[in-house]
Design a protein around this motif. Structure first.
Motif, PDB file in Angstrom:
ATOM      1  N   MET A  41      -3.959   5.252   3.251  1.00  0.00           N
ATOM      2  CA  MET A  41      -3.223   6.375   2.702  1.00  0.00           C
ATOM      3  C   MET A  41      -4.055   7.184   1.708  1.00  0.00           C
ATOM      4  O   MET A  41      -3.811   8.371   1.553  1.00  0.00           O
TER       5      MET A  41
ATOM      6  N   LEU B 196      -5.892   9.864   3.507  1.00  0.00           N
ATOM      7  CA  LEU B 196      -4.991  10.955   3.895  1.00  0.00           C
ATOM      8  C   LEU B 196      -4.619  11.806   2.682  1.00  0.00           C
ATOM      9  O   LEU B 196      -4.544  13.031   2.774  1.00  0.00           O
TER      10      LEU B 196
ATOM     11  N   GLN C 245      -5.369  15.693   2.209  1.00  0.00           N
ATOM     12  CA  GLN C 245      -4.335  16.636   1.811  1.00  0.00           C
ATOM     13  C   GLN C 245      -4.796  17.489   0.631  1.00  0.00           C
ATOM     14  O   GLN C 245      -4.599  18.698   0.617  1.00  0.00           O
TER      15      GLN C 245
ATOM     16  N   ARG D 145      12.860  16.332   5.698  1.00  0.00           N
ATOM     17  CA  ARG D 145      12.008  15.693   6.711  1.00  0.00           C
ATOM     18  C   ARG D 145      12.257  16.306   8.091  1.00  0.00           C
ATOM     19  O   ARG D 145      11.315  16.536   8.844  1.00  0.00           O
TER      20      ARG D 145
ATOM     21  N   LEU E  93       1.874  18.309   8.426  1.00  0.00           N
ATOM     22  CA  LEU E  93       1.688  16.932   8.901  1.00  0.00           C
ATOM     23  C   LEU E  93       1.417  15.987   7.735  1.00  0.00           C
ATOM     24  O   LEU E  93       2.031  14.916   7.639  1.00  0.00           O
ATOM     25  N   THR E  94       0.518  16.371   6.839  1.00  0.00           N
ATOM     26  CA  THR E  94       0.227  15.497   5.693  1.00  0.00           C
ATOM     27  C   THR E  94       1.439  15.380   4.775  1.00  0.00           C
ATOM     28  O   THR E  94       1.699  14.304   4.240  1.00  0.00           O
TER      29      THR E  94
ATOM     30  N   ILE F  77       3.840  12.863   6.515  1.00  0.00           N
ATOM     31  CA  ILE F  77       3.380  11.478   6.483  1.00  0.00           C
ATOM     32  C   ILE F  77       3.419  10.917   5.063  1.00  0.00           C
ATOM     33  O   ILE F  77       3.859   9.791   4.842  1.00  0.00           O
TER      34      ILE F  77
ATOM     35  N   LYS G  23       5.225  11.937   2.639  1.00  0.00           N
ATOM     36  CA  LYS G  23       6.552  12.126   2.038  1.00  0.00           C
ATOM     37  C   LYS G  23       6.432  12.816   0.675  1.00  0.00           C
ATOM     38  O   LYS G  23       6.834  12.275  -0.352  1.00  0.00           O
TER      39      LYS G  23
END
Length: 162
Positions: A1, A4, A8, A95, A152-153, A156, A158
């Protein structure tokens, strides 16, 4: 994570740069419009191709601003309806909206790229300045690809609610 989250942050920073480029282009378009108006008023002769340059410039400005608008969660929400529900349900709505945005923006990026490839073969150009159109399809596709990755990021990872 962590990787990612790092991606981001880079996407967010990149979208800020694209937005700054779009704002700069908007300033140049404003200056061009003012010069065109002055030329019409003083010399009764507009600058040729001003309309086309503004038209193509707006494609770039809008494409470059979309990602940053998503970063700051500046897109339109239906707050009056969603705020009637508890915070947890608001999160579910967020979401769902992000998932739909992911599909929508991804489809736009893909189809705009397909159209750009098609236009390359035709070499369609503007009427006055003969500017070929296909690069602007790719610029638009790029802008929508950036917003797709941002959404997308956010989905994923949240990210915080709006």
């Amino acid at each position: 994570m962590a990787a990612l989250r790092n991606l981001q942050k880079k996407l967010f920073k990149f979208s800020e740069g694209l937005n700054a480029a779009g704002v700069t282009l908007m300033l140049l378009m404003t200056i061009l419009t003012v010069i065109d108006i002055i030329a019409r008023a003083l010399f009764n002769s507009p600058l040729p191709g001003t309309y086309e340059l503004i038209e193509y410039g707006m494609v770039i400005v809008l494409s470059f601003a979309m990602g940053y608008t998503q970063v700051i969660r500046g897109h339109i929400d239906i707050d009056s309806l969603v705020n009637l529900f508890p915070k947890k349900i608001n999160g579910i709505f967020t979401r769902i909206a992000d998932f739909l945005a992911l599909i929508y923006f991804g489809a736009i990026a893909w189809q705009t790229c397909v159209k750009g490839i098609s236009e390359m073969g035709y070499k369609t150009a503007s009427a006055a300045l003969l500017i070929v159109k296909y690069p602007f399809y790719f610029i638009t596709a790029f802008g929508f690809a950036v917003i797709t990755l941002i959404v997308l990021t956010q989905l994923i990872l949240k990210d915080p609610e709006r």
